[in-house]
Design a protein around this motif. Structure first.
Motif, PDB file in Angstrom:
ATOM      1  N   THR A  38      10.989  -2.887   3.359  1.00 48.02           N
ATOM      2  CA  THR A  38      11.507  -1.750   2.591  1.00 48.02           C
ATOM      3  C   THR A  38      11.744  -2.181   1.148  1.00 48.02           C
ATOM      4  O   THR A  38      11.891  -3.372   0.850  1.00 48.02           O
ATOM      5  N   HIS A  39      11.786  -1.181   0.254  1.00 46.30           N
ATOM      6  CA  HIS A  39      12.211  -1.389  -1.132  1.00 46.30           C
ATOM      7  C   HIS A  39      13.437  -0.502  -1.350  1.00 46.30           C
ATOM      8  O   HIS A  39      13.312   0.717  -1.491  1.00 46.30           O
ATOM      9  N   PRO A  40      14.628  -1.087  -1.363  1.00 44.51           N
ATOM     10  CA  PRO A  40      15.844  -0.270  -1.431  1.00 44.51           C
ATOM     11  C   PRO A  40      16.040   0.476  -2.741  1.00 44.51           C
ATOM     12  O   PRO A  40      16.801   1.450  -2.783  1.00 44.51           O
ATOM     13  N   ARG A  41      15.341   0.059  -3.803  1.00 40.66           N
ATOM     14  CA  ARG A  41      15.596   0.680  -5.103  1.00 40.66           C
ATOM     15  C   ARG A  41      14.394   1.410  -5.681  1.00 40.66           C
ATOM     16  O   ARG A  41      14.424   1.794  -6.853  1.00 40.66           O
ATOM     17  N   ALA A  42      13.343   1.635  -4.897  1.00 40.49           N
ATOM     18  CA  ALA A  42      12.166   2.264  -5.509  1.00 40.49           C
ATOM     19  C   ALA A  42      11.240   2.915  -4.499  1.00 40.49           C
ATOM     20  O   ALA A  42      11.106   2.467  -3.369  1.00 40.49           O
ATOM     21  N   THR A  43      10.579   3.970  -4.954  1.00 37.49           N
ATOM     22  CA  THR A  43       9.399   4.515  -4.295  1.00 37.49           C
ATOM     23  C   THR A  43       8.212   3.667  -4.730  1.00 37.49           C
ATOM     24  O   THR A  43       8.170   3.180  -5.860  1.00 37.49           O
ATOM     25  N   GLU A  44       7.243   3.484  -3.836  1.00 41.07           N
ATOM     26  CA  GLU A  44       6.056   2.677  -4.137  1.00 41.07           C
ATOM     27  C   GLU A  44       4.808   3.531  -3.977  1.00 41.07           C
ATOM     28  O   GLU A  44       4.705   4.328  -3.045  1.00 41.07           O
ATOM     29  N   ILE A  45       3.864   3.340  -4.882  1.00 44.55           N
ATOM     30  CA  ILE A  45       2.566   3.991  -4.748  1.00 44.55           C
ATOM     31  C   ILE A  45       1.486   2.927  -4.909  1.00 44.55           C
ATOM     32  O   ILE A  45       1.579   2.078  -5.800  1.00 44.55           O
ATOM     33  N   VAL A  46       0.503   2.914  -4.000  1.00 51.33           N
ATOM     34  CA  VAL A  46      -0.548   1.901  -4.056  1.00 51.33           C
ATOM     35  C   VAL A  46      -1.892   2.542  -4.387  1.00 51.33           C
ATOM     36  O   VAL A  46      -2.200   3.652  -3.959  1.00 51.33           O
ATOM     37  N   PHE A  47      -2.676   1.800  -5.165  1.00 49.33           N
ATOM     38  CA  PHE A  47      -4.029   2.184  -5.574  1.00 49.33           C
ATOM     39  C   PHE A  47      -4.967   1.110  -5.045  1.00 49.33           C
ATOM     40  O   PHE A  47      -4.800  -0.075  -5.370  1.00 49.33           O
ATOM     41  N   VAL A  48      -5.945   1.490  -4.231  1.00 46.22           N
ATOM     42  CA  VAL A  48      -6.829   0.503  -3.595  1.00 46.22           C
ATOM     43  C   VAL A  48      -7.899   0.035  -4.585  1.00 46.22           C
ATOM     44  O   VAL A  48      -8.681   0.837  -5.098  1.00 46.22           O
ATOM     45  N   LEU A  49      -7.915  -1.292  -4.831  1.00 43.51           N
ATOM     46  CA  LEU A  49      -8.942  -1.882  -5.684  1.00 43.51           C
ATOM     47  C   LEU A  49     -10.245  -2.049  -4.916  1.00 43.51           C
ATOM     48  O   LEU A  49     -11.322  -1.667  -5.386  1.00 43.51           O
ATOM     49  N   TYR A  50     -10.155  -2.676  -3.745  1.00 52.38           N
ATOM     50  CA  TYR A  50     -11.334  -2.850  -2.890  1.00 52.38           C
ATOM     51  C   TYR A  50     -10.883  -3.118  -1.463  1.00 52.38           C
ATOM     52  O   TYR A  50      -9.731  -3.479  -1.209  1.00 52.38           O
ATOM     53  N   GLY A  51     -11.817  -2.905  -0.529  1.00 52.81           N
ATOM     54  CA  GLY A  51     -11.481  -3.024   0.888  1.00 52.81           C
ATOM     55  C   GLY A  51     -10.878  -1.741   1.434  1.00 52.81           C
ATOM     56  O   GLY A  51     -10.741  -0.743   0.715  1.00 52.81           O
ATOM     57  N   GLU A  52     -10.532  -1.775   2.709  1.00 50.37           N
ATOM     58  CA  GLU A  52      -9.887  -0.643   3.370  1.00 50.37           C
ATOM     59  C   GLU A  52      -8.628  -1.138   4.063  1.00 50.37           C
ATOM     60  O   GLU A  52      -8.592  -2.242   4.594  1.00 50.37           O
ATOM     61  N   LEU A  53      -7.596  -0.291   4.054  1.00 53.49           N
ATOM     62  CA  LEU A  53      -6.314  -0.667   4.644  1.00 53.49           C
ATOM     63  C   LEU A  53      -5.785   0.438   5.533  1.00 53.49           C
ATOM     64  O   LEU A  53      -5.945   1.629   5.225  1.00 53.49           O
ATOM     65  N   ASP A  54      -5.164   0.039   6.631  1.00 51.83           N
ATOM     66  CA  ASP A  54      -4.374   0.962   7.430  1.00 51.83           C
ATOM     67  C   ASP A  54      -2.936   0.845   6.941  1.00 51.83           C
ATOM     68  O   ASP A  54      -2.364  -0.256   6.955  1.00 51.83           O
ATOM     69  N   VAL A  55      -2.375   1.952   6.475  1.00 52.49           N
ATOM     70  CA  VAL A  55      -1.038   1.925   5.894  1.00 52.49           C
ATOM     71  C   VAL A  55      -0.162   2.972   6.568  1.00 52.49           C
ATOM     72  O   VAL A  55      -0.666   3.939   7.172  1.00 52.49           O
ATOM     73  N   GLY A  56       1.143   2.789   6.461  1.00 48.17           N
ATOM     74  CA  GLY A  56       2.029   3.797   7.028  1.00 48.17           C
ATOM     75  C   GLY A  56       3.484   3.514   6.738  1.00 48.17           C
ATOM     76  O   GLY A  56       3.850   2.411   6.321  1.00 48.17           O
ATOM     77  N   PHE A  57       4.313   4.531   6.920  1.00 46.76           N
ATOM     78  CA  PHE A  57       5.764   4.378   6.833  1.00 46.76           C
ATOM     79  C   PHE A  57       6.409   5.112   7.995  1.00 46.76           C
ATOM     80  O   PHE A  57       5.784   5.964   8.644  1.00 46.76           O
ATOM     81  N   ILE A  58       7.652   4.767   8.275  1.00 42.42           N
ATOM     82  CA  ILE A  58       8.392   5.367   9.382  1.00 42.42           C
ATOM     83  C   ILE A  58       9.576   6.125   8.818  1.00 42.42           C
ATOM     84  O   ILE A  58      10.360   5.578   8.031  1.00 42.42           O
ATOM     85  N   THR A  59       9.712   7.392   9.183  1.00 46.73           N
ATOM     86  CA  THR A  59      10.829   8.199   8.706  1.00 46.73           C
ATOM     87  C   THR A  59      12.111   7.818   9.448  1.00 46.73           C
ATOM     88  O   THR A  59      12.082   7.093  10.451  1.00 46.73           O
ATOM     89  N   THR A  60      13.240   8.352   8.981  1.00 47.73           N
ATOM     90  CA  THR A  60      14.513   8.073   9.650  1.00 47.73           C
ATOM     91  C   THR A  60      14.603   8.774  11.005  1.00 47.73           C
ATOM     92  O   THR A  60      15.510   8.496  11.781  1.00 47.73           O
ATOM     93  N   ALA A  61      13.641   9.661  11.293  1.00 44.49           N
ATOM     94  CA  ALA A  61      13.554  10.270  12.624  1.00 44.49           C
ATOM     95  C   ALA A  61      12.586   9.492  13.515  1.00 44.49           C
ATOM     96  O   ALA A  61      12.194   9.963  14.580  1.00 44.49           O
TER      97      ALA A  61
END
Length: 218
Positions: free
Chosen positions: A108-131
């Motif tokens: 987690t990042h307690p002090r920020a929202t994060e946004i990622v931009f893919v340079l190369y390759g493929e990634l499986d990404v995800g986040f989990i809500t408080t629910a």
């Protein structure tokens, strides 16, 4: 991948994060380059008395980071601690490199929202809500994905070639808490019986995980 592509990605990522309201306090002057040598400790850093163009420049993200580690990934951070010109500006940026099969483990990042931009390759990404709902997707070069502030998230390279992203944050020092490390490698340690009950496993399993995550002895 040459430096021009990285520079283009940096500009794109910063432009994307600029649209997000800063989590850090609003600045009260044009610039306030961090004086990292000051003995004064405030919520942020005091300002240097003399500044120059190099305070607002960094080449930290030009080269891929070494992914020869247990997770198969490396985060190269350009936050205020390594890029003093970011002080009071409410933004920072990182490069994350992934070996084939590598991951940036749940954190987690307690002090920020994060946004990622893919340079190369493929990634499986995800986040989990408080629910406890998983929000996940596969992202490809040129695509972006956002991880809301404070939520547990991850990135995983399931491909057979390296991958890399540029990550932008709306904080000069987002902070990172890797879940496994925070729980099993804290100092002083979290009691075994707490972790055993929380994860519904035996003490021996807890101790085994702790031994694997313990920092190397100097």
């Amino acid at each position: 991948m040459g430096p021009p592509v990285v520079v283009t990605a940096l500009i794109a990522a910063l432009a994307l994060v600029a649209g997000v309201s800063a989590n850090d306090p609003d600045m009260l002057q044009d610039v306030c380059v961090a004086d990292l040598n000051s003995t004064v400790r405030v919520n942020g850093f005091p300002c240097k008395s003399q500044i120059n163009a190099n305070d607002f420049f960094s080449d930290l993200l030009v080269k891929p980071g070494s992914t020869n580690n247990s997770q198969g990934s490396l985060v190269t951070a350009a936050n205020v601690l390594r890029f003093p010109g970011l002080n009071t500006l409410g933004v920072s940026i990182s490069r994350i490199d992934y070996a084939p099969g590598g991951q940036n483990p749940p954190h987690t990042h307690p002090r920020a929202t994060e946004i990622v931009f893919v340079l190369y390759g493929e990634l499986d990404v995800g986040f989990i809500t408080t629910a406890n709902v998983l929000v996940a997707k596969t992202i490809k070069p040129g695509e972006v994905f956002v991880f809301p502030r404070g939520l547990v998230h991850f990135q995983k390279n399931n491909g057979d070639v390296p991958a890399a992203v540029v990550a932008a944050f709306n904080s000069q020092l987002p902070g990172t808490q890797t879940i496994a490390t925070s729980l099993f490698a804290a100092s002083p340690p979290v009691p075994d019986n707490v972790l055993s009950k929380a994860f519904q496993v035996g003490t021996k399993e807890v101790q085994k995980i702790k031994s694997r995550l313990a920092p190397p002895k100097k």
